[in-house]
Design an enzyme around this catalytic site. Structure first.
Site, mmCIF file in Angstrom:
data_model
loop_
_atom_site.group_PDB
_atom_site.id
_atom_site.type_symbol
_atom_site.label_atom_id
_atom_site.label_comp_id
_atom_site.label_asym_id
_atom_site.label_seq_id
_atom_site.Cartn_x
_atom_site.Cartn_y
_atom_site.Cartn_z
ATOM 1 N N GLU C 48 0.832 -1.212 0.000
ATOM 2 C CA GLU C 48 0.000 0.000 0.000
ATOM 3 C C GLU C 48 0.866 1.261 0.000
ATOM 4 O O GLU C 48 0.627 2.193 -0.781
ATOM 5 C CB GLU C 48 -0.926 0.020 1.237
ATOM 6 C CG GLU C 48 -1.918 -1.130 1.347
ATOM 7 C CD GLU C 48 -2.945 -1.166 0.216
ATOM 8 O OE1 GLU C 48 -3.069 -0.180 -0.510
ATOM 9 O OE2 GLU C 48 -3.616 -2.205 0.059
ATOM 10 N N ASN C 52 1.308 3.981 -3.070
ATOM 11 C CA ASN C 52 0.980 5.399 -2.893
ATOM 12 C C ASN C 52 2.068 6.316 -3.447
ATOM 13 O O ASN C 52 1.773 7.352 -4.045
ATOM 14 C CB ASN C 52 0.738 5.706 -1.415
ATOM 15 C CG ASN C 52 -0.674 5.333 -0.996
ATOM 16 O OD1 ASN C 52 -1.498 4.967 -1.836
ATOM 17 N ND2 ASN C 52 -0.952 5.400 0.295
ATOM 18 N N ARG C 106 -8.475 3.662 -7.620
ATOM 19 C CA ARG C 106 -8.077 3.512 -6.222
ATOM 20 C C ARG C 106 -9.315 3.401 -5.339
ATOM 21 O O ARG C 106 -10.389 3.900 -5.690
ATOM 22 C CB ARG C 106 -7.212 4.699 -5.762
ATOM 23 C CG ARG C 106 -6.063 5.075 -6.687
ATOM 24 C CD ARG C 106 -5.077 3.952 -6.925
ATOM 25 N NE ARG C 106 -4.653 3.325 -5.698
ATOM 26 C CZ ARG C 106 -4.244 2.057 -5.614
ATOM 27 N NH1 ARG C 106 -4.238 1.277 -6.670
ATOM 28 N NH2 ARG C 106 -3.862 1.554 -4.476
#
Ligand SMILES: Nc1ncnc2c1ncn2[C@@H]1O[C@H](COP(=O)(O)OP(=O)(O)O)[C@@H](O)[C@H]1O
Ligand SMILES: Nc1ncnc2c1ncn2[C@@H]1O[C@H](COP(=O)(O)OP(=O)(O)O)[C@@H](O)[C@H]1O
Lengths: 145, 103, 145, 103
Positions: C48, C52, C106
């Site tokens: 994650e 990002n 997303r």
């Protein structure tokens, strides 16, 4: 040849990191979709070079090791392993099969295995400054296998 | 690296499970030496079936085990060697000195 | 708490490196002998944070990402993921579940999953300078399981 | 990430094989969208049996597939979810919106 991807990994010269270093190199090389045999060859060569830093370069301390992996545009995998340890006086002699300063624990076959499993192995070293081993291996494209 | 084994009719079988590198070699050599000394077998079989990785540290280990077995007039065998360790053994030329068989 | 072992990994913000980054972190954490579930949690949280950087921090370029892994004396695994990208204006808002600036691709669940799977998640960010996410997770000792 | 599948009696089954992250999600979404558009099924089953890893990119994919199925008055099912992807689905709360079953 252009660099398509790279990673730089710094770690401590602890023997527990030998398996980390070879696995990390293999994870990165996975992008080239190598065969199991090619992957095994890369892992073995990295394991030899990293072990040499831990055993020979830093005999009495836990030193710093840097591994750079590069994927080149022509599907060559390049890995360099660098230490700031004792260095090698006579590189030619050090690379001879069976030559070792490591006693009964070592076989003196480290460099021979690196040379056997990789396409090229280059050693740069300065006594008291450290050693860099740079190895390349071309990974065959799946289509042409 | 885990080593388990048993001795039966003078044959000591040792099963290697895991990765044999410089990190694990010292403990492996100790375990191996202790068992040879305890059983004084006429034959020692290193079963590499579950050996998932081996580098040149394994060659040093095999050579030392061979030396120890010769001292007690026994012999050493290495069996069930998987592909990756076999490539290392081949590259080292040790297969000319030691009795080795693949998987 | 003393650092027992560490590694610093630098790599390019290419999406192909997402799987490399989480695998490398898992290989390093393997020294703590985690359960499969703990390992999966670490991999997910790293995935994650690295995603990002690639998606949000560097929307129009391939930037540099740095991942530091530390094993602490008390069996805590600490990982920090750093970029030099666009930064986050309102960190509190960014960490709310479902908040995303990434559109339909997303889910806005990245930070929620990091917080769910790790013991602590800390975010430091400066607009135009970059972001560092630092996460910790204590790995249970095998004996006490 | 490899997606294979077939449509039988209005039920489109899609098998996910490999890792579903941001890197693989775009191609996976495209493959999924194309097949839904081609077969216009009344039910779409995402079979996660061989899904070795999933992060929040998978949640976005499931939500989009669900939206697309609702647009054509069909429904979405996610089946055979292994432990790691299931933890991600649990953490996201998406199991309250979508019909999900484990391995
Ligand atoms: N990184 C290094 N720093 C210092 N000396 C080294 C290094 N790598 C290798 N050497 C020297 O080269 C010798 C041969 O190395 P090698 O062929 O790998 O066999 P082995 O590690 O079994 O001794 C070593 O015994 C050591 O003297
Ligand atoms: N490294 C980063 N650099 C810049 N912005 C970020 C970064 N990480 C997160 N953000 C911002 O925080 C928001 C929420 O992130 P997250 O919870 O992971 O969900 P998602 O990635 O699905 O959008 C992102 O949409 C983005 O606006």
């Amino acid at each position: 040849m252009a660099v398509a991807n790279y990673t730089k990994i710094e770690f401590l010269g602890k023997s527990a990191n030998e398996s980390f270093a070879r696995s990390a190199a293999a994870c990165f090389a996975a992008q080239l979709d190598p065969t199991l045999e090619e992957l095994g060859d890369l892992k073995t060569a990295v394991s030899e070079a990293v072990t040499n830093c831990i055993v020979h370069a830093y005999p009495n301390e836990i030193g710093r090791i840097q591994m750079k992996c590069r994927i080149m545009g022509d599907d060559t995998f390049e890995v360099s392993i660098k230490d700031w340890g004792c260095g090698i006086e006579d590189i030619k002699k050090a690379m001879e099969p069976l030559f070792t300063t490591g006693g009964e624990d070592r076989s003196g076959m480290g460099f021979s295995i690196m040379e056997c499993f990789m396409d090229t192995v280059k050693v740069k070293s300065k006594v008291g400054k450290g050693t860099t081993v740079t190895m390349k291996k071309k990974i065959a494209r799946k289509k042409s296998r | 690296m885990k080593i388990t084994g048993y001795c039966k009719q003078g044959v000591l079988t040792l099963n290697f499970n895991g990765e044999l590198d410089h990190h694990s070699a010292r403990a492996a050599m100790k375990a191996l030496g202790e068992r040879i000394d305890a059983f004084m077998p006429r034959e020692c079989v290193l079963n590499f079936k579950e050996l998932t990785f081996m580098d040149s540290s394994g060659i040093a280990l095999i050579l030392r085990a061979d030396k120890r077995m010769k001292e007690i007039d026994g012999r050493l065998l290495v069996v069930n060697v998987p592909a990756q360790p076999m490539r290392v053994l081949d590259a080292s030329g040790i297969d000319r000195l030691i009795n080795i068989s693949g998987k």
